[in-house]
Scaffold this motif. Sequence first.
Motif, mmCIF file in Angstrom:
data_model
loop_
_atom_site.group_PDB
_atom_site.id
_atom_site.type_symbol
_atom_site.label_atom_id
_atom_site.label_comp_id
_atom_site.label_asym_id
_atom_site.label_seq_id
_atom_site.Cartn_x
_atom_site.Cartn_y
_atom_site.Cartn_z
ATOM 1 N N SER A 56 0.817 -1.218 0.000
ATOM 2 C CA SER A 56 0.000 0.000 0.000
ATOM 3 C C SER A 56 0.846 1.261 0.000
ATOM 4 O O SER A 56 0.404 2.314 -0.465
ATOM 5 C CB SER A 56 -0.927 0.012 1.225
ATOM 6 N N ILE A 57 2.070 1.177 0.508
ATOM 7 C CA ILE A 57 2.959 2.343 0.507
ATOM 8 C C ILE A 57 4.086 2.152 -0.520
ATOM 9 O O ILE A 57 5.124 2.796 -0.443
ATOM 10 C CB ILE A 57 3.534 2.634 1.909
ATOM 11 N N ILE A 98 -1.232 -7.719 11.703
ATOM 12 C CA ILE A 98 -1.665 -6.370 12.056
ATOM 13 C C ILE A 98 -1.445 -5.411 10.882
ATOM 14 O O ILE A 98 -2.315 -4.585 10.560
ATOM 15 C CB ILE A 98 -0.902 -5.872 13.302
ATOM 16 N N VAL A 99 -0.287 -5.516 10.225
ATOM 17 C CA VAL A 99 0.003 -4.618 9.111
ATOM 18 C C VAL A 99 -0.975 -4.842 7.974
ATOM 19 O O VAL A 99 -1.504 -3.885 7.381
ATOM 20 C CB VAL A 99 1.457 -4.804 8.635
ATOM 21 N N GLN A 100 -1.268 -6.094 7.654
ATOM 22 C CA GLN A 100 -2.225 -6.375 6.581
ATOM 23 C C GLN A 100 -3.611 -5.849 6.924
ATOM 24 O O GLN A 100 -4.309 -5.294 6.053
ATOM 25 C CB GLN A 100 -2.265 -7.878 6.296
ATOM 26 N N ALA A 101 -4.013 -5.996 8.181
ATOM 27 C CA ALA A 101 -5.317 -5.465 8.598
ATOM 28 C C ALA A 101 -5.342 -3.946 8.500
ATOM 29 O O ALA A 101 -6.330 -3.353 8.036
ATOM 30 C CB ALA A 101 -5.621 -5.914 10.025
ATOM 31 N N THR A 102 -4.263 -3.305 8.910
ATOM 32 C CA THR A 102 -4.181 -1.840 8.839
ATOM 33 C C THR A 102 -4.241 -1.370 7.395
ATOM 34 O O THR A 102 -4.946 -0.410 7.061
ATOM 35 C CB THR A 102 -2.882 -1.340 9.500
ATOM 36 N N GLU A 103 -3.525 -2.053 6.514
ATOM 37 C CA GLU A 103 -3.520 -1.678 5.100
ATOM 38 C C GLU A 103 -4.908 -1.841 4.485
ATOM 39 O O GLU A 103 -5.301 -1.075 3.600
ATOM 40 C CB GLU A 103 -2.505 -2.519 4.333
ATOM 41 N N SER A 104 -5.640 -2.827 4.977
ATOM 42 C CA SER A 104 -6.978 -3.083 4.450
ATOM 43 C C SER A 104 -8.011 -2.097 4.986
ATOM 44 O O SER A 104 -8.929 -1.684 4.262
ATOM 45 C CB SER A 104 -7.390 -4.513 4.794
ATOM 46 N N GLU A 105 -7.837 -1.707 6.247
ATOM 47 C CA GLU A 105 -8.891 -0.943 6.925
ATOM 48 C C GLU A 105 -8.686 0.567 6.917
ATOM 49 O O GLU A 105 -9.654 1.332 7.008
ATOM 50 C CB GLU A 105 -8.998 -1.423 8.382
ATOM 51 N N VAL A 106 -7.426 1.014 6.835
ATOM 52 C CA VAL A 106 -7.139 2.451 6.912
ATOM 53 C C VAL A 106 -7.084 3.040 5.514
ATOM 54 O O VAL A 106 -6.274 2.613 4.682
ATOM 55 C CB VAL A 106 -5.816 2.718 7.653
ATOM 56 N N LYS A 107 -7.930 3.999 5.253
ATOM 57 C CA LYS A 107 -7.936 4.650 3.942
ATOM 58 C C LYS A 107 -6.686 5.510 3.791
ATOM 59 O O LYS A 107 -6.287 6.216 4.719
ATOM 60 C CB LYS A 107 -9.187 5.515 3.800
ATOM 61 N N ASP A 108 -6.050 5.442 2.625
ATOM 62 C CA ASP A 108 -4.845 6.224 2.341
ATOM 63 C C ASP A 108 -3.778 6.024 3.415
ATOM 64 O O ASP A 108 -3.219 6.973 3.981
ATOM 65 C CB ASP A 108 -5.184 7.717 2.218
ATOM 66 N N VAL A 109 -3.508 4.774 3.696
ATOM 67 C CA VAL A 109 -2.544 4.434 4.738
ATOM 68 C C VAL A 109 -1.173 5.034 4.409
ATOM 69 O O VAL A 109 -0.777 5.131 3.244
ATOM 70 C CB VAL A 109 -2.455 2.901 4.911
ATOM 71 N N THR A 110 -0.437 5.456 5.425
ATOM 72 C CA THR A 110 0.887 6.034 5.254
ATOM 73 C C THR A 110 1.915 5.229 6.029
ATOM 74 O O THR A 110 1.562 4.397 6.884
ATOM 75 C CB THR A 110 0.933 7.489 5.751
ATOM 76 N N ILE A 111 3.187 5.517 5.775
ATOM 77 C CA ILE A 111 4.236 4.823 6.509
ATOM 78 C C ILE A 111 4.169 5.151 7.993
ATOM 79 O O ILE A 111 4.511 4.333 8.851
ATOM 80 C CB ILE A 111 5.628 5.149 5.923
ATOM 81 N N GLN A 112 3.675 6.349 8.332
ATOM 82 C CA GLN A 112 3.524 6.708 9.746
ATOM 83 C C GLN A 112 2.507 5.805 10.439
ATOM 84 O O GLN A 112 2.658 5.463 11.621
ATOM 85 C CB GLN A 112 3.113 8.171 9.885
ATOM 86 N N ASP A 113 1.453 5.412 9.706
ATOM 87 C CA ASP A 113 0.469 4.490 10.271
ATOM 88 C C ASP A 113 1.091 3.133 10.584
ATOM 89 O O ASP A 113 0.699 2.463 11.554
ATOM 90 C CB ASP A 113 -0.701 4.294 9.289
ATOM 91 N N LEU A 114 2.046 2.720 9.752
ATOM 92 C CA LEU A 114 2.617 1.382 9.881
ATOM 93 C C LEU A 114 3.863 1.332 10.763
ATOM 94 O O LEU A 114 4.214 0.265 11.278
ATOM 95 C CB LEU A 114 2.970 0.832 8.491
#
Length: 335
Positions: free
Chosen positions: A239-240, A254-270
């Motif tokens: 995603s990034i 957790i990372v895969q779930a975050t990438e799936s659930e967070v719109k416009d995910v950023t490296i800061q999110d991960l």
Amino acid sequence: MHRSGHAKPTLPELFGTRHPIVAGGLMWLSDANYVAAAARAGVLGFITAASFPDDDELRRQIRTCREQADGNPFGVNVSMLPKLVPGEKTESVFKVIIEEGVKIVETSGRNPEAFIPLLHEAGVKVLHKVPSLRYALKAQAIGVDAVSIVGAECGGHPGMEMIGSFVNSAMALEKLDIPFLIGGGIGHGAQIAAALAMGAAGVVIGTRFLVAEEIWAHDGYKQRLIEASESDTTLIMSSIRNTVRALKNETTDIVQATESEVKDVTIQDLMPYISGKIGRDAYVSGDTRRGVLAAGQSLAFVNKSEPLGDIVESLNAEYIAACERIEHLPGLSSQ
């Protein structure tokens, strides 16, 4: 291992190794002890400069490796990704390498063009690592000495295009004029024979060597790799636009779930999950539940911890057996 009858030089001819194998730089793990063991085993290893951001410590690692390498070649890996080696430090790292008389560097990440004149003037050969042929063609155009094409099956960074080793090999044979190595999923000697048959100067191996006794990581980490299979890796961070193949664990979930659930995910999110420090902690503790632990599909061939030299000898025996089979294939005999 030896190959003849091809216009491009082999890895032994290029760098003076005994076998056509590069032990690719492993973040946090490729230290002087491991790289010297690779040198003694007849393969080309690289100290990872990013693991030793202090110039004096990098010098110590290089000097220790030289003392232990028994006169065999080794190199230094310079990852030019900003998060690993800040841009303003890259030139100073290369200067340390030159001052210490290292004659081979493995570069990855950013384009190394700006540093090639400096390195070539000092007699340093540049092996640049890329995920697919189109980047290899660019590296050829800027004057690197050889390229490693490390594709979809690899642990770590397979690129966004996810092109596998078998396809990369045949395309590189047709398109490249400089020597190339093939990596990604390489963990058996028969694969080395196949890569050389498709024109490669050699292969890059990472995952297969992670359980070598000379790797300093905790035995619990190595045991997890031994128990794993080729299906126990997964892809994250696409995603990034920084795809990573890693061992499946709580962090990758957790990372895969975050990438799936967070719109416009950023490296800061991960970053709370993918920080390199978390991965390094797993190497220290042996707790592989957390951290992005790079591992490729060649986990299929990881079955015990043993000295690196013994792993290389097993690969060589498999390679020889493969060459003997090729000689007896109907219609393909060299006789």
